[in-house]
Every structure is written in C-alpha cells, then in structure tokens.
Write an enzyme that holds these catalytic residues in place. Structure first.
Site, PDB file in Angstrom:
ATOM      1  N   LYS A   1      36.218  47.164  44.948  1.00  0.00           N
ATOM      2  CA  LYS A   1      36.867  47.978  44.284  1.00  0.00           C
ATOM      3  C   LYS A   1      36.160  49.447  44.318  1.00  0.00           C
ATOM      4  CE  LYS A   1      40.151  45.647  41.307  1.00  0.00           C
ATOM      5  NZ  LYS A   1      39.573  44.222  41.600  1.00  0.00           N
TER       6      LYS A   1
ATOM      7  N   GLU B   1      43.224  52.498  34.728  1.00  0.00           N
ATOM      8  CA  GLU B   1      43.658  51.235  34.144  1.00  0.00           C
ATOM      9  C   GLU B   1      42.711  50.119  34.503  1.00  0.00           C
ATOM     10  OE1 GLU B   1      45.018  52.136  36.762  1.00  0.00           O
ATOM     11  OE2 GLU B   1      44.710  50.224  37.890  1.00  0.00           O
TER      12      GLU B   1
ATOM     13  N   SER C   1      36.122  39.147  48.311  1.00  0.00           N
ATOM     14  CA  SER C   1      36.108  40.538  47.845  1.00  0.00           C
ATOM     15  C   SER C   1      35.209  40.751  46.696  1.00  0.00           C
ATOM     16  CB  SER C   1      37.691  40.555  47.209  1.00  0.00           C
ATOM     17  OG  SER C   1      37.898  39.344  46.618  1.00  0.00           O
TER      18      SER C   1
HETATM   19  C1  LIG Z   1      40.584  43.211  41.541  1.00  0.00           C
HETATM   20  C2  LIG Z   1      39.839  42.292  42.565  1.00  0.00           C
HETATM   21  C3  LIG Z   1      40.980  41.484  43.487  1.00  0.00           C
HETATM   22  C4  LIG Z   1      42.270  41.860  43.068  1.00  0.00           C
HETATM   23  O1  LIG Z   1      42.594  43.022  43.842  1.00  0.00           O
HETATM   24  P1  LIG Z   1      43.369  43.643  44.945  1.00  0.00           P
HETATM   25  O2  LIG Z   1      43.881  44.996  44.889  1.00  0.00           O
HETATM   26  O3  LIG Z   1      44.574  42.699  45.345  1.00  0.00           O
HETATM   27  O4  LIG Z   1      42.203  43.566  46.182  1.00  0.00           O
HETATM   28  C5  LIG Z   1      40.326  40.619  44.329  1.00  0.00           C
HETATM   29  N1  LIG Z   1      39.182  40.253  44.140  1.00  0.00           N
HETATM   30  C6  LIG Z   1      38.120  40.975  43.342  1.00  0.00           C
HETATM   31  C7  LIG Z   1      36.813  40.447  43.515  1.00  0.00           C
HETATM   32  C8  LIG Z   1      38.732  41.961  42.526  1.00  0.00           C
HETATM   33  O5  LIG Z   1      37.630  42.610  41.652  1.00  0.00           O
END
Ligand SMILES: *Cc1c(COP(=O)(O)O)cnc(C)c1O
Length: 389
Positions: A84, A106, A373
């Site tokens: 993010k 948000e 992610s």
């Molecule tokens: C917020 C988040 C997501 C989901 O958000 P996307 O916009 O779909 O990437 C996925 N993995 C993590 C670690 C997150 O913090």
C-alpha cells in the site's frame, strides 16, 4: 477532460460538486507523469525509504512440495509491511504538487490508514483517516499506530460502521474540503481518474517482477497470482504482463465460508454489476444494485466491490478468477510459515492457497510467481483465535 473507462466499467458517477476536483486531479496527474522531476522524486523515495526493489524469492521448499517453481514477490518487505505504501507515497507527492495542505483517507483494517499517515508524516501533510467504529474496535493496534504517526482518526458510525461506510464518509468530507484537501484512495477503484492513478503507482510491482524474473531465467513465468481485494496489488502485478499473452494471470478472491454460503467477498466470481463510490463494476449486490454485507477472515479483502480494470479483465478473459476460502487461506498462512519461514498477511495467504490449483493446471515444473502483498504481523490477533499451531 479525460474520463478513464475499462470497457463499460469505471467512469465517474459522482455529484456535480466533485466534477471540478476530479478534473483538476486528472490534469495534475497527467502533468506529473510528464514531469521527470516528479518521477525522479517518486523513484528516489521508493528506493531509499520504501526499500525497493523488493526481492523476488525462489521458494525452494514450497516448489518441491508442489512440483513446480514458485517465486514470491516480497511486498511484505516494503516499509510498513505491504504494497500500500507505493500508492500512498505517489498520491501524497501528487497532493503536494497540487498545493494541498491536508490529505484524507478511508481505511478498513487500518493498513491503508497507516500507509497514508506514514506518507503524510514524511511529506509534511496534515492527515485525517476515516474508519468505521466496528473496524476501529477490531484493529486497535493500527488505530494507535496512525495516532502515533500524527494522524487524526474520524470514527464513522453510519451503516455497518465498516470500510464501505468509511469510504462514503471520506467522499462526503472531500466534497466539503476539496479546495485544500487531497483524497488518497487506497485501492484501484473510485471515480476516474483514481483507478488509473493507483494502477500507475502500483505498476512498480509488475515491472520489477518482469525484469527480475527475466534476468534470472531469460524467459517469462507461466503463471502469475495475486489476491484481489479492491485490486491494487493485483493490477499493479498484472500490468507488467498484459502484452505477454502466454503468461496466464490469476486473481484470487476471498471465498469466505465458501461461495455457496453467500458469505464471502468475491464480487467477480459471485456478484452483480452495479455502481458504488463513483464507479461501475462488479459488486456484492443484488440485481437492483443493493449492496450486501461481505465476509472474509482477512479485513483487507472485505470491500464489497472490485476495481473497474479487473472487472474488464474478467470479461475479456485476460485474467482468470478463482477463490480461496477462509479455511484454505488460514492453512496456507501456516504452511508458508512452516515451509519457508515467512508469515504472510491473511490477504496474501489467499494467493498462496491458489498455488496447488494453478500448479495442477500448468503441469509439473511450471514457473509461478505469487505476489506476497504483505506480512502477517498485523493479523496476530485473529491468527491466535483461529489456529492451533
Ligand atoms: C489492503 C491489502 C490487500 C487488498 O487490497 P488490494 O487493493 O486488492 O491490493 C491485500 N494485501 C494486503 C497485505 C493489504 O494490506
């Protein structure tokens, strides 16, 4: 003004008072991308502050287990522990360039709130984060983290008091404050030009994977997997391979208690077309567009819709969608911890859970890249509740 659409999806379905702020944003974004100094500053911060490029790690133990070659894109090693930050740094730089003094955001689980508060602290911007009061209670540690970083938290008491309502409240606040305030949206969704902005700043993930993998192997992978909440890590990952038709792309939605239960967050696999928060896409809604409640063990996948570009890539077939249930994601989380010594975020665990499915499709020895992610530290409370190691 240019309005970004993806086939029929996207657009800007907003009240008239937002037409001017969105037009100004579209213009400023276009100019920033043509300004080498802006791109250089973004790149500089990604390198020296976020810690990019993140590694592409060959997970040898997992590979042995599934008779394929698995590579993990380690976004969990980025500053603040998830992808993010790439987007919030980019948008906070854009806010400064536009002369804004304050940013708002948000947040659901608090991850986007923390990443926004971090970027605001770094770049000297005031920061207010909107968060549903139910989420705030569930995510106390992140709430405190944001306050430590200097952000103000605005608790939202309307509707289900979760992410959807926090987003609506942030939009309402932006309508009243757009003159001096920039709204940093946390995923590849919202009215045009936001999906394009977020995709652009997150495309660093996909372009790094593409060159890292090619340098190591002198070829492209057979398959690339990413989990799908609103879609920012997925679209950032996939956009590196759009033109390489022999690279198959897999998005993994949150199957919750299973698609048949109706309690999930899989709007593409099991939703309808609709409009919410200013854009047309797939949502967890009935045929009349009424938004339903969602369920996922991972708070970051709990948004009731998906970004417009991923919706279009579903219709065109370029991206295939599968789902992983809560149970499968929890098992995958523990498996990766045991197998490779990496504790993934529960969101990312959904992508890990898809490895055996994708490996079976592509056959022995196939090369699979998975975007990890984020890291799992934030999920310790829920993991303690759900798993008995
Ligand atoms: C917020 C988040 C997501 C989901 O958000 P996307 O916009 O779909 O990437 C996925 N993995 C993590 C670690 C997150 O913090």
């Amino acid at each position: 003004m240019r309005t970004y659409t993806y086939g029929p999806y996207g657009g800007a379905y907003v009240p008239e008072v937002l037409h001017r702020p969105l037009a100004e944003l579209t213009e400023a974004f276009g100019e920033a991308l043509r300004d080498p100094a802006f791109l250089q500053e973004f790149q500089h911060i990604l390198t020296h502050y976020v810690g990019r490029s993140t590694p592409l790690f060959h997970a040898a133990n997992l590979s042995r287990k599934y008779d394929c070659q698995v590579y993990l894109k380690r976004e969990d090693l980025a500053h603040t522990g998830a992808h993010k930050i790439n987007n919030t740094i980019g948008q906070a730089l854009l806010a400064k360039r536009m002369g804004k003094k304050r940013v708002i955001a948000e947040t659901g689980a608090g991850q986007h709130g923390v990443a926004t508060a971090t970027a605001a602290a770094l770049l000297g911007l005031e920061c207010t984060v909107f968060m549903g009061s139910v989420d705030a209670r569930r995510q106390e540690a992140n709430l405190f983290r944001m306050r430590l970083l200097g952000a103000q938290i605005q608790l939202v008491e309307s509707g289900s008091k979760t992410l959807k309502d926090a987003t609506s409240e942030a939009i309402r606040n932006w309508i009243a404050t757009a003159d001096d305030t920039y709204y940093i949206i946390g995923s590849a969704l919202g009215p045009s030009p936001y999906p394009k902005i977020v995709q652009t700043f997150q495309s660093v993930i996909g372009s790094e994977i593409r060159s890292q993998f090619y340098q190591q192997h002198l070829r492209h992978p057979d398959a690339v997997i990413a989990c799908v909440g609103g879609g920012s890590n997925a679209i950032g990952t996939f956009s590196g391979y759009y033109e390489d038709r022999d690279v198959r792309l897999y998005g993994v939605e949150a199957g919750g208690y299973g698609l048949a239960s109706g309690q999930h967050a899989a709007p593409i696999s099991e939703g309808n077309k609709g409009i919410l928060h200013g854009f047309f896409s797939y949502f967890m809604c009935d045929e009349n567009g009424n938004i339903r409640d969602t369920h996922s063990v991972s708070a970051g996948l709990d948004y009731p819709g998906v970004g417009p570009e991923l919706a279009w890539l579903a219709d065109s077939g370029r991206v295939e969608y599968i789902d992983a249930t809560d149970e499968q994601a929890l098992a995958a989380c523990m498996e990766l911890a045991r197998c490779e010594g990496i504790l993934p975020a529960l969101e990312s665990s959904h992508a890990i859970a898809a490895i055996p499915v994708v490996a079976a499709k592509h056959g022995p020895g196939c090369h699979i890249v998975v975007t990890l992610s984020g890291r799992g530290d934030k999920d310790m409370g829920i993991l303690q509740e759900k798993l008995q190691p």
